[in-house]
Write a protein that holds these residues in place. Sequence first.
Motif, PDB file in Angstrom:
ATOM      1  N   PRO A  77      18.378  -4.253   5.989  1.00  0.00           N
ATOM      2  CA  PRO A  77      17.748  -5.035   4.915  1.00  0.00           C
ATOM      3  C   PRO A  77      16.223  -5.012   4.956  1.00  0.00           C
ATOM      4  N   ALA A  78      15.630  -4.720   6.111  1.00  0.00           N
ATOM      5  CA  ALA A  78      14.170  -4.655   6.209  1.00  0.00           C
ATOM      6  C   ALA A  78      13.619  -3.454   5.443  1.00  0.00           C
ATOM      7  N   GLU A  79      14.467  -2.496   5.089  1.00  0.00           N
ATOM      8  CA  GLU A  79      14.051  -1.309   4.355  1.00  0.00           C
ATOM      9  C   GLU A  79      14.383  -1.425   2.864  1.00  0.00           C
ATOM     10  N   ALA A  80      14.487  -2.649   2.360  1.00  0.00           N
ATOM     11  CA  ALA A  80      14.921  -2.868   0.978  1.00  0.00           C
ATOM     12  C   ALA A  80      13.888  -2.424  -0.056  1.00  0.00           C
ATOM     13  N   GLY A  81      12.622  -2.475   0.249  1.00  0.00           N
ATOM     14  CA  GLY A  81      11.590  -2.038  -0.690  1.00  0.00           C
ATOM     15  C   GLY A  81      11.422  -0.537  -0.636  1.00  0.00           C
ATOM     16  N   MET A  82      10.342  -0.062  -1.185  1.00  0.00           N
ATOM     17  CA  MET A  82       9.974   1.358  -1.068  1.00  0.00           C
ATOM     18  C   MET A  82       9.197   1.488   0.234  1.00  0.00           C
ATOM     19  N   LYS A  83       9.911   1.534   1.346  1.00  0.00           N
ATOM     20  CA  LYS A  83       9.284   1.579   2.665  1.00  0.00           C
ATOM     21  C   LYS A  83       9.769   2.816   3.405  1.00  0.00           C
ATOM     22  N   PHE A  84       8.831   3.721   3.653  1.00  0.00           N
ATOM     23  CA  PHE A  84       9.167   4.925   4.409  1.00  0.00           C
ATOM     24  C   PHE A  84       7.901   5.591   4.903  1.00  0.00           C
ATOM     25  N   THR A  85       8.070   6.448   5.888  1.00  0.00           N
ATOM     26  CA  THR A  85       6.992   7.295   6.387  1.00  0.00           C
ATOM     27  C   THR A  85       7.487   8.727   6.340  1.00  0.00           C
ATOM     28  N   SER A  86       6.676   9.604   5.778  1.00  0.00           N
ATOM     29  CA  SER A  86       7.043  11.006   5.651  1.00  0.00           C
ATOM     30  C   SER A  86       6.002  11.872   6.344  1.00  0.00           C
TER      31      SER A  86
ATOM     32  N   SER B 238       0.526  14.922  -7.227  1.00  0.00           N
ATOM     33  CA  SER B 238       1.989  14.975  -7.123  1.00  0.00           C
ATOM     34  C   SER B 238       2.374  15.106  -5.659  1.00  0.00           C
ATOM     35  N   ILE B 239       3.253  14.225  -5.216  1.00  0.00           N
ATOM     36  CA  ILE B 239       3.726  14.234  -3.836  1.00  0.00           C
ATOM     37  C   ILE B 239       5.253  14.251  -3.872  1.00  0.00           C
ATOM     38  N   LYS B 240       5.852  15.169  -3.127  1.00  0.00           N
ATOM     39  CA  LYS B 240       7.311  15.236  -3.048  1.00  0.00           C
ATOM     40  C   LYS B 240       7.702  15.295  -1.577  1.00  0.00           C
ATOM     41  N   THR B 241       8.478  14.294  -1.151  1.00  0.00           N
ATOM     42  CA  THR B 241       8.883  14.233   0.252  1.00  0.00           C
ATOM     43  C   THR B 241       9.978  15.255   0.533  1.00  0.00           C
ATOM     44  N   LYS B 242       9.993  15.744   1.780  1.00  0.00           N
ATOM     45  CA  LYS B 242      11.004  16.716   2.194  1.00  0.00           C
ATOM     46  C   LYS B 242      11.857  16.220   3.355  1.00  0.00           C
ATOM     47  N   ASP B 243      11.473  15.106   3.971  1.00  0.00           N
ATOM     48  CA  ASP B 243      12.172  14.649   5.168  1.00  0.00           C
ATOM     49  C   ASP B 243      12.828  13.277   5.015  1.00  0.00           C
ATOM     50  N   GLN B 244      13.064  12.849   3.790  1.00  0.00           N
ATOM     51  CA  GLN B 244      13.726  11.572   3.551  1.00  0.00           C
ATOM     52  C   GLN B 244      15.182  11.795   3.167  1.00  0.00           C
ATOM     53  N   VAL B 245      16.010  10.779   3.390  1.00  0.00           N
ATOM     54  CA  VAL B 245      17.433  10.872   3.028  1.00  0.00           C
ATOM     55  C   VAL B 245      17.564  11.131   1.536  1.00  0.00           C
ATOM     56  N   SER B 246      16.796  10.391   0.731  1.00  0.00           N
ATOM     57  CA  SER B 246      16.765  10.643  -0.708  1.00  0.00           C
ATOM     58  C   SER B 246      15.400  11.232  -1.052  1.00  0.00           C
TER      59      SER B 246
ATOM     60  N   ASP C 115      -1.531  14.533   7.221  1.00  0.00           N
ATOM     61  CA  ASP C 115      -0.154  15.015   7.196  1.00  0.00           C
ATOM     62  C   ASP C 115       0.877  13.885   7.238  1.00  0.00           C
ATOM     63  N   THR C 116       0.440  12.628   7.028  1.00  0.00           N
ATOM     64  CA  THR C 116       1.349  11.481   7.058  1.00  0.00           C
ATOM     65  C   THR C 116       1.246  10.700   5.752  1.00  0.00           C
ATOM     66  N   LEU C 117       2.407  10.383   5.185  1.00  0.00           N
ATOM     67  CA  LEU C 117       2.502   9.564   3.977  1.00  0.00           C
ATOM     68  C   LEU C 117       3.260   8.296   4.357  1.00  0.00           C
ATOM     69  N   THR C 118       2.632   7.136   4.167  1.00  0.00           N
ATOM     70  CA  THR C 118       3.273   5.863   4.493  1.00  0.00           C
ATOM     71  C   THR C 118       3.329   5.013   3.234  1.00  0.00           C
ATOM     72  N   CYS C 119       4.532   4.649   2.848  1.00  0.00           N
ATOM     73  CA  CYS C 119       4.743   3.850   1.640  1.00  0.00           C
ATOM     74  C   CYS C 119       5.283   2.480   2.045  1.00  0.00           C
ATOM     75  N   ASP C 120       4.596   1.434   1.634  1.00  0.00           N
ATOM     76  CA  ASP C 120       5.032   0.058   1.877  1.00  0.00           C
ATOM     77  C   ASP C 120       4.825  -0.727   0.585  1.00  0.00           C
ATOM     78  N   LEU C 121       5.717  -0.473  -0.372  1.00  0.00           N
ATOM     79  CA  LEU C 121       5.641  -1.102  -1.684  1.00  0.00           C
ATOM     80  C   LEU C 121       6.932  -1.870  -1.953  1.00  0.00           C
ATOM     81  N   PRO C 122       6.851  -2.954  -2.716  1.00  0.00           N
ATOM     82  CA  PRO C 122       8.074  -3.676  -3.066  1.00  0.00           C
ATOM     83  C   PRO C 122       8.867  -2.889  -4.107  1.00  0.00           C
TER      84      PRO C 122
ATOM     85  N   THR D  14       0.807  -1.216   0.000  1.00  0.00           N
ATOM     86  CA  THR D  14       0.000   0.000   0.000  1.00  0.00           C
ATOM     87  C   THR D  14       0.840   1.267   0.000  1.00  0.00           C
ATOM     88  N   LEU D  15       0.187   2.332  -0.389  1.00  0.00           N
ATOM     89  CA  LEU D  15       0.679   3.704  -0.246  1.00  0.00           C
ATOM     90  C   LEU D  15      -0.478   4.454   0.405  1.00  0.00           C
ATOM     91  N   GLN D  16      -0.270   4.923   1.633  1.00  0.00           N
ATOM     92  CA  GLN D  16      -1.349   5.558   2.383  1.00  0.00           C
ATOM     93  C   GLN D  16      -1.082   7.043   2.575  1.00  0.00           C
TER      94      GLN D  16
END
Length: 161
Positions: A90-99, A117-125, A71-78, A65-67
């Motif tokens: 290694p548990a973060e190998a997919g597209m897994k992050f919360t912004s 269009s969504i652009k994250t501002k608080d991720q490493v990449s 004010d919260t974006l949660t991505c849990d995609l392979p 999913t992508l939720q």
Amino acid sequence: MKLLNLTLLFWALIISVSGFAQEPKSETDGTSGIKALIDSKHFVFMAESATPMRGGFRTLSPGYTLQVSGDTLTCDLPYYGRAYTAPINPAEAGMKFTSLKFDYTVKDKKKKGWTISIKTKDQVSTVQINISAFSNGSASVYINSTDRQSISYSGRIESKK
């Protein structure tokens, strides 16, 4: 007798065809529901398939999913493709992050759809997500990241449960 058989055949054909006929949907069927979810920033994209830049189409098992929850974006995609930097965990190998900090814009498309269009501002990449959503609930997600090749997903937009 032949005329009776033809008449019965004619009416049987009419009845069977009318069973398949559907009333046309009004302009607001489904449209207002999906639009309301997108505008409220409370929806879930349920991924059904993935298409990496290299490689072919992959059908996904349920649960990816992508939720978007206000004010919260949660991505849990392979993720399938080339990563330019490897994750430490290694548990973060997919597209897994919360912004918690991201830009969110919606534009209307010409044919009963929207581009989000969504652009994250608080991720490493930096992660850029483009969602094409349609009034029937179908959607496609295109993710572009600075440390990985792009990937796209197809699925459905649903209300957050």
